[in-house]
Design an enzyme around this catalytic site. Structure first.
Site: not given
Length: 476
Positions: A195-198, A264
């Protein structure tokens, strides 16, 4: 891009990762505890759902795919509950049971649609030998077409490099839902879905889309990935591939109630689609559509092929196409408010032929909007017997939705559409063949509401049964 729905019955995916059990206790709350300033919940509903890698497997099985799940559990009641639930959903479980660890369990207390508290029962698996989980993976690799490694940093993927290498040896693509900033441990994977944060944890703050693309391509080169699918919340998703133009997919979510398990769903639909032979860009478009559906549900959720078909055909936005029962009732009300005459018919429509098309064109000419109610697979099997339907529900609906004469396509699971028709109450109910008006399911309800019922003739020489017999006999 508007993808087409694959036949997920042909998909086979091995899922390896951190499995967990999500428990939900829910009920009303109307007072504060005298013991502490906290609400008192009168528990009236208890639900158990597979989470983490188990949710990925459940999503694949819900689509009709073959899901083989490998993970770590304890020797305890939650492990038994998780296994029982998954096997009832046709997920093949091959767990490594470790008595010194508890099965990861997350208990959420809910009231009025809100989560009040979450209780975690876990002790992350650590120092677990590679052999038990790698051997299970090796045994499964010969029978699958894709691998998902679902990482929640709970210990199941401690030996993730060995897992990637095992899959690459037999040319099976590896899709990873990553955790943390160490992408080195995933070196050589086919695709990651951060995701964008990761993503920003690894590459730093992203200024704009050009910056995202540039930094993503650097990651692909540095860690020998084939692709990255960056999920960007309200900005949709971006697919980055080596030496190819980026593909930006806008979000399809209409309402967001809960993002639990959305990642998921993305990786499960992506892997299942690729395992049927879909190209990566089309598989990502399907995953994007799926994510838009599940974030509108509460808790870890699966979606059906019918829901996915609705999403990719745009019925939610356009008001037409493949549609659910509640949406149909709302759409019919709007049509009536516009002064439109609504016509409804039903059938199996297993192998669509010229007789069907002629019949549907005739039905459409009798009003302004045409609804086609379609028997689900189970309903067709009960009516037609073993070997039917030839085409599954989602494919039959997709073909019907593509006809210019048809405005709405809706499934029903009963033997007859009587209940559905009594809810919709069209202005005109039509049926093909030699039925007597009084024998047509739903006809009495339509007439009682002031509507009409008509019988239309089918075109001679056209029948699904005839086509099947001709194919069996080898006639062209």
């Amino acid at each position: 891009m508007k993808p087409t729905l694959p036949n997920y019955d042909q998909s086979s995916v091995l899922i390896v990762g951190d499995v967990m059990l999500d428990r939900y206790w829910g009920g009303p709350t109307s007072r504060i505890s005298p013991e502490a300033p906290v609400p008192v919940v009168k528990v009236e509903k208890i639900e158990e759902r597979p989470g983490g890698a188990a949710n990925v497997a459940m999503n694949i099985a819900a689509l009709g795919g073959d899901a083989h799940l490998v993970g770590l559990v304890g020797e305890d009641e939650p492990a038994q509950a998780l296994t029982t639930t998954l096997e009832s959903l046709k997920v093949h479980c091959d767990f490594v049971a470790l008595p010194e660890f508890p099965t990861i369990t997350k208990l959420r207390v809910m009231s009025r649609g809100q989560q009040l508290i979450r209780l975690d029962f876990e002790d992350s698996f650590h120092d677990v030998a590679a052999e038990p989980i790698i051997s299970r993976m090796q045994q499964a690799l010969s029978s699958v077409k894709a691998v998902v490694l679902s990482d929640y940093a709970k210990g199941a993927l401690e030996h993730v490099q060995l897992m990637i290498q095992e899959a690459r040896k037999v040319n099976v693509p590896v899709f990873i839902d990553p955790k943390g900033a160490d992408f080195e441990r995933y070196r050589g994977a086919t695709l990651l879905t951060p995701n964008m944060l990761e993503f920003e944890t690894v590459v730093g703050k992203v200024k704009d889309e050009d910056d995202l693309v540039a930094k993503g391509q650097q990651i692909i080169e540095e860690f020998d990935f084939e692709a990255l699918l960056v999920t960007r919340s309200e900005h949709g998703m971006t697919l980055l591939r080596r030496n190819m133009e980026p593909l930006h997919l806008p979000t399809q979510a209409r309402e967001v109630f809960d993002v639990t398990g959305a990642g998921d769903t993305v990786i499960s639909v992506l892997a299942a689609s690729v395992s049927t032979g879909k190209p990566l860009d089309e598989a990502c478009a399907l995953a994007n559509a799926a994510a838009g559906v599940v974030v509108g549900k509460l808790g870890t959720s699966t979606l059906s092929t019918i829901e996915l078909a609705e999403a990719i055909h745009g019925s939610q936005d356009s008001g037409f196409g493949i549609i659910g029962e509640e949406q149909l009732i709302s759409a019919v009300k709007q049509a009536r408010a516009r002064g439109e005459k609504v016509v409804m018919t039903n059938g199996c429509f297993d192998i669509l032929h010229a007789g069907h098309v002629s019949y549907l064109n005739h039905a459409a000419e009798l009003g302004d909007r045409l609804i086609v109610a379609v028997n689900t697979n189970e309903s067709v099997q009960r009516l037609k017997g073993p070997g039917r339907p030839i085409n599954p529900t989602d494919r039959r609906m997709a073909v019907l939705a593509g006809l210019g004469a048809v405005d709405w396509v809706v499934p029903f699971s009963e033997d007859t559409p009587q209940r559905l028709i009594s809810q919709v109450l069209p202005s005109l109910l039509v049926k093909g063949g030699d039925y007597a008006i009084e024998d047509i399911a739903g006809g009495a309800e339509v007439i009682a509401a002031g509507g009409e019922v008509k019988v239309l003739n089918f075109e001679d020489g056209c029948s699904t049964t005839g086509i099947i017999e001709a194919i069996k006999g080898g006639r062209g």
